[in-house]
Write a protein that holds these residues in place. Structure first.
Motif, short mmCIF file in Angstrom:
data_model
loop_
_atom_site.label_atom_id
_atom_site.label_comp_id
_atom_site.label_asym_id
_atom_site.label_seq_id
_atom_site.Cartn_x
_atom_site.Cartn_y
_atom_site.Cartn_z
N UNK A 2 0.84 -1.20 0.00
CA UNK A 2 0.00 0.00 0.00
C UNK A 2 0.87 1.25 0.00
N UNK A 3 0.34 2.34 -0.53
CA UNK A 3 1.04 3.62 -0.56
C UNK A 3 0.98 4.24 0.84
N UNK A 4 2.13 4.61 1.38
CA UNK A 4 2.19 5.19 2.72
C UNK A 4 1.56 6.58 2.75
N UNK A 5 0.69 6.82 3.72
CA UNK A 5 0.11 8.15 3.91
C UNK A 5 -0.98 8.53 2.94
N UNK A 6 -1.34 7.66 2.02
CA UNK A 6 -2.39 7.98 1.05
C UNK A 6 -3.74 7.54 1.59
#
Length: 103
Positions: free
Chosen positions: A53-57
């Motif tokens: 998963x994309x961090x902070x998105x």
């Protein structure tokens, strides 16, 4: 800007303002939710790919309504056995509207 999200075991490509049906979520109609399982976020040539998963998105959504899909017929037949079963199934869904994508 677009994103690929994961919810209910399925993946969806979403953009701001898009309305779509996803597997039923536990929240009231009119509630705001944040989806944080973002697999990819992109805008033009700038693409961020998550691992997994994309961090902070996150994707902010509003729940519009809950409903049930059209009936799907499940028919099973065993040949030469004079045996058959016919069932119907209606899947529950939640209609959401994507309001914002933050990367």
């Amino acid at each position: 800007m677009y994103a690929i999200i994961e919810t209910g075991g399925k993946q969806f490509r979403v953009e701001e303002g898009l309305e779509l049906n996803v597997q039923k979520l536990d929240a009231e109609a009119g509630a705001k939710i944040d989806l944080d399982k973002i697999l990819l976020v992109g805008q033009g040539e700038d693409v961020k790919i998550g691992a997994p998963y994309v961090e902070g998105a996150k994707v902010s959504c509003e729940i519009l309504e809950h409903g049930r899909d059209k009936k799907v017929i499940v028919f099973k037949k065993r040949r030469r056995q004079d045996s058959s079963v016919k069932n119907g199934h209606r899947q529950d869904f939640t209609r959401i509207k994507v309001e914002a994508i933050q990367a």
